[in-house]
Design a protein around this motif. Structure first.
Motif, PDB file in Angstrom:
ATOM      1  N   TYR A 270       1.260  -1.030  -0.084  1.00 37.90           N
ATOM      2  CA  TYR A 270       0.174   0.260  -0.382  1.00 37.90           C
ATOM      3  C   TYR A 270       1.159   1.133  -0.318  1.00 37.90           C
ATOM      4  O   TYR A 270       1.818   1.582   0.561  1.00 37.90           O
ATOM      5  N   HIS A 271       0.481   1.833  -0.805  1.00 37.05           N
ATOM      6  CA  HIS A 271       1.245   3.247  -0.752  1.00 37.05           C
ATOM      7  C   HIS A 271       0.336   4.531  -1.713  1.00 37.05           C
ATOM      8  O   HIS A 271      -0.221   4.166  -2.528  1.00 37.05           O
ATOM      9  N   ARG A 272      -0.048   5.520  -1.244  1.00 40.06           N
ATOM     10  CA  ARG A 272      -0.606   6.939  -1.229  1.00 40.06           C
ATOM     11  C   ARG A 272      -2.159   5.843  -1.312  1.00 40.06           C
ATOM     12  O   ARG A 272      -2.936   6.592  -2.041  1.00 40.06           O
ATOM     13  N   HIS A 273      -2.729   4.865  -0.639  1.00 39.61           N
ATOM     14  CA  HIS A 273      -4.120   3.847  -1.179  1.00 39.61           C
ATOM     15  C   HIS A 273      -4.071   4.290  -2.393  1.00 39.61           C
ATOM     16  O   HIS A 273      -5.160   3.818  -2.382  1.00 39.61           O
ATOM     17  N   ARG A 274      -2.938   3.474  -2.867  1.00 37.83           N
ATOM     18  CA  ARG A 274      -3.115   2.580  -3.824  1.00 37.83           C
ATOM     19  C   ARG A 274      -2.636   1.012  -3.506  1.00 37.83           C
ATOM     20  O   ARG A 274      -1.265   0.921  -2.751  1.00 37.83           O
ATOM     21  N   VAL A 275      -3.037   0.174  -4.319  1.00 41.77           N
ATOM     22  CA  VAL A 275      -2.817  -0.884  -3.974  1.00 41.77           C
ATOM     23  C   VAL A 275      -1.521  -2.022  -5.123  1.00 41.77           C
ATOM     24  O   VAL A 275      -2.238  -1.567  -5.733  1.00 41.77           O
ATOM     25  N   SER A 276      -0.309  -2.654  -4.340  1.00 37.31           N
ATOM     26  CA  SER A 276       0.058  -3.403  -5.765  1.00 37.31           C
ATOM     27  C   SER A 276       0.355  -4.532  -4.863  1.00 37.31           C
ATOM     28  O   SER A 276       0.287  -4.664  -3.794  1.00 37.31           O
ATOM     29  N   GLU A 277       1.120  -5.506  -6.395  1.00 42.52           N
ATOM     30  CA  GLU A 277       1.335  -6.487  -5.546  1.00 42.52           C
ATOM     31  C   GLU A 277       2.762  -6.218  -5.518  1.00 42.52           C
ATOM     32  O   GLU A 277       3.637  -7.358  -5.778  1.00 42.52           O
ATOM     33  N   THR A 278       3.695  -5.647  -5.772  1.00 38.20           N
ATOM     34  CA  THR A 278       4.973  -5.048  -5.989  1.00 38.20           C
ATOM     35  C   THR A 278       5.724  -4.586  -4.727  1.00 38.20           C
ATOM     36  O   THR A 278       6.241  -3.697  -5.066  1.00 38.20           O
ATOM     37  N   PRO A 279       6.797  -5.917  -4.528  1.00 41.40           N
ATOM     38  CA  PRO A 279       7.186  -5.842  -3.071  1.00 41.40           C
ATOM     39  C   PRO A 279       8.707  -4.917  -3.455  1.00 41.40           C
ATOM     40  O   PRO A 279       9.131  -4.700  -1.923  1.00 41.40           O
ATOM     41  N   TYR A 280       9.084  -5.189  -4.635  1.00 42.48           N
ATOM     42  CA  TYR A 280      10.653  -4.764  -5.006  1.00 42.48           C
ATOM     43  C   TYR A 280      10.309  -3.684  -5.525  1.00 42.48           C
ATOM     44  O   TYR A 280      11.597  -3.359  -6.260  1.00 42.48           O
ATOM     45  N   LEU A 281       9.826  -3.034  -4.884  1.00 40.71           N
ATOM     46  CA  LEU A 281       9.948  -0.845  -5.795  1.00 40.71           C
ATOM     47  C   LEU A 281       8.986  -0.677  -4.442  1.00 40.71           C
ATOM     48  O   LEU A 281       7.938  -0.905  -3.569  1.00 40.71           O
ATOM     49  N   ARG A 282       9.260   0.328  -3.884  1.00 40.11           N
ATOM     50  CA  ARG A 282       9.476   1.447  -3.149  1.00 40.11           C
ATOM     51  C   ARG A 282       9.608   1.021  -1.449  1.00 40.11           C
ATOM     52  O   ARG A 282       8.775   0.916  -1.011  1.00 40.11           O
ATOM     53  N   ILE A 283      10.158  -0.050  -1.490  1.00 41.25           N
ATOM     54  CA  ILE A 283      11.310  -0.523  -0.570  1.00 41.25           C
ATOM     55  C   ILE A 283      11.600   0.404   0.346  1.00 41.25           C
ATOM     56  O   ILE A 283      12.423   1.625  -0.129  1.00 41.25           O
ATOM     57  N   GLY A 284      10.829  -0.421   2.059  1.00 40.11           N
ATOM     58  CA  GLY A 284      10.754   1.478   2.951  1.00 40.11           C
ATOM     59  C   GLY A 284       9.626   2.559   2.784  1.00 40.11           C
ATOM     60  O   GLY A 284      10.474   3.067   3.735  1.00 40.11           O
ATOM     61  N   LEU A 285       9.135   2.700   1.592  1.00 38.63           N
ATOM     62  CA  LEU A 285       8.392   3.610   1.414  1.00 38.63           C
ATOM     63  C   LEU A 285       7.121   3.261   1.284  1.00 38.63           C
ATOM     64  O   LEU A 285       5.905   3.849   1.227  1.00 38.63           O
ATOM     65  N   GLN A 286       6.348   2.057   1.087  1.00 39.67           N
ATOM     66  CA  GLN A 286       4.895   1.385   1.075  1.00 39.67           C
ATOM     67  C   GLN A 286       5.125   0.423   2.279  1.00 39.67           C
ATOM     68  O   GLN A 286       5.847   0.068   3.534  1.00 39.67           O
ATOM     69  N   ASP A 287       3.931   0.074   2.761  1.00 36.71           N
ATOM     70  CA  ASP A 287       3.742  -0.636   2.934  1.00 36.71           C
ATOM     71  C   ASP A 287       3.457  -2.320   2.514  1.00 36.71           C
ATOM     72  O   ASP A 287       2.990  -2.112   1.294  1.00 36.71           O
ATOM     73  N   MET A 288       4.004  -3.394   3.682  1.00 34.03           N
ATOM     74  CA  MET A 288       3.200  -4.723   3.160  1.00 34.03           C
ATOM     75  C   MET A 288       2.878  -5.952   4.083  1.00 34.03           C
ATOM     76  O   MET A 288       2.793  -5.514   5.528  1.00 34.03           O
ATOM     77  N   THR A 289       1.893  -6.486   3.770  1.00 32.40           N
ATOM     78  CA  THR A 289       0.341  -7.019   4.052  1.00 32.40           C
ATOM     79  C   THR A 289       0.086  -7.882   3.678  1.00 32.40           C
ATOM     80  O   THR A 289       0.711  -8.598   2.093  1.00 32.40           O
ATOM     81  N   ALA A 290       0.684  -9.439   4.556  1.00 28.61           N
ATOM     82  CA  ALA A 290      -0.078 -10.813   4.338  1.00 28.61           C
ATOM     83  C   ALA A 290      -1.566 -10.660   5.671  1.00 28.61           C
ATOM     84  O   ALA A 290      -1.635 -10.806   6.141  1.00 28.61           O
ATOM     85  N   HIS A 291      -2.587 -11.455   4.114  1.00 25.99           N
ATOM     86  CA  HIS A 291      -3.634 -12.230   5.730  1.00 25.99           C
ATOM     87  C   HIS A 291      -3.023 -13.314   5.952  1.00 25.99           C
ATOM     88  O   HIS A 291      -2.904 -14.379   6.014  1.00 25.99           O
ATOM     89  N   VAL A 292      -3.831 -13.011   7.517  1.00 22.66           N
ATOM     90  CA  VAL A 292      -3.166 -13.978   8.724  1.00 22.66           C
ATOM     91  C   VAL A 292      -4.343 -15.511   8.046  1.00 22.66           C
ATOM     92  O   VAL A 292      -5.691 -14.984   8.531  1.00 22.66           O
TER      93      VAL A 292
END
Length: 317
Positions: A270-292
């Motif tokens: 999550y970055h600026r209220h936009r969702v993506s499946e790209t963890p290898y960009l904006r590293i440290g600048l976006q949230d990452m999450t996975a369902h429990v």
């Protein structure tokens, strides 16, 4: 598009060059919690309109008030002494503020019993929590902070361990099923970008995880495994003498989470209220999450003496 925070990218590249490819859990841990450059560790707005995502606590205080009502109900049958609420990963402190505010207005006798402890590893989040809780602190509410669960001895807590959108931010291992068996997805560096590398799992714990819940992934199916959540719930269960663990999060029972129709897993950024499946960009600048995986969480809790007393979605709660 930028790879991410330059300092964090440099750290990760140096680490991979020195030690070889990272597990995705190691990569995600650094992206979110690196002490210098991690997403949650730097003083930037993360939650709300000016941040990257919302939680229910940003929408209306009624959510925290209803959680507080449930907590008060649990306390009714647990004597009249101190009642400890331990909130883990408290974000901006809104759950604590609204819950305690509601008690102040509607149940002052219960408020006088409450010791509220926030567990938080992010200096930026602690500062936000202290700002939001300052009026209650000035009125004498017993609110303190602890760095981690190691602050609690075995059987030392009578009360509630509470979390909202905590477990989905624990670093996860990523796996994929291949014809010859389970493979783990590691993170490497090719000189210009981060890339995925499949290799044997780092530990038999990943195979054991699926064996315990009776899940066999389809060939080609990707999934996340949150081993950290299992250790976390066992530690919580060990610290709790009497009371509840109330965990609010995105997730499913294992049979739904790892269904064959869910081919690519649940990891999202999550970055600026936009969702993506790209963890290898904006590293440290976006949230990452996975369902429990609530099935595995419940089984690990049972190992620590806990029992499931309720499981529902937020709407029905």
């Amino acid at each position: 598009m930028e790879l991410g925070h330059p300092g964090l990218v440099d750290k990760l590249v140096a680490r991979i060059k020195r030690d070889g490819p990272l597990s995705f859990a190691g990569f995600m841990e650094a992206a979110l919690y690196d002490p210098d450059f991690g997403y949650y560790m730097t003083p930037s707005l993360r939650i709300g309109r000016e941040g990257d995502y919302y939680t229910s606590l940003d929408v209306h205080p009624v959510f925290a008030e209803l959680v507080g009502r449930q907590v008060a109900q649990a306390a009714e049958g647990m004597g009249s002494g101190d009642f400890t609420i331990v909130e883990m990963g408290a974000g901006k402190g809104l759950l604590a503020r609204h819950l305690l505010d509601s008690c102040r207005r509607q149940n002052p006798a219960f408020l006088s019993r409450i010791r509220y402890i926030l567990i938080e590893r992010s200096p930026a989040m602690i500062a936000a929590q202290q700002k939001h809780l300052r009026p209650l602190l000035d009125e004498g509410a017993r609110i303190t902070w602890a760095p981690d669960l190691n602050a609690f001895a075995a059987g030392s807590v009578t009360g509630v361990f509470l979390s909202n959108e905590l477990v989905d931010a624990f670093p996860v291992h990523r796996v994929v099923m291949r014809p010859l068996g389970l493979r783990e997805i590691y993170v490497g560096w090719d000189g210009n970008r981060f890339l995925e590398i499949e290799a044997p799992p780092f530990s038999s714990a990943l195979e054991a995880y699926f064996e315990r819940i009776g899940i066999a992934l389809e060939v080609g199916q990707r999934a996340e495994v949150n081993l950290q959540s299992l250790g976390w719930i066992r530690q919580v269960g060990a610290a709790l003498r009497q009371g509840l663990v109330l965990t609010i999060d995105y997730g499913h029972p294992a049979a739904d989470l790892y269904a064959a129709s869910r081919k690519t897993g649940t990891l999202l950024c999550y970055h600026r209220h936009r969702v993506s499946e790209t963890p290898y960009l904006r590293i440290g600048l976006q949230d990452m999450t996975a369902h429990v995986d609530f099935t595995s969480l419940a089984l690990a809790g049972r190992d620590a003496g806990l029992e499931v007393t309720g499981f529902t979605n937020q709407l029905h709660f």
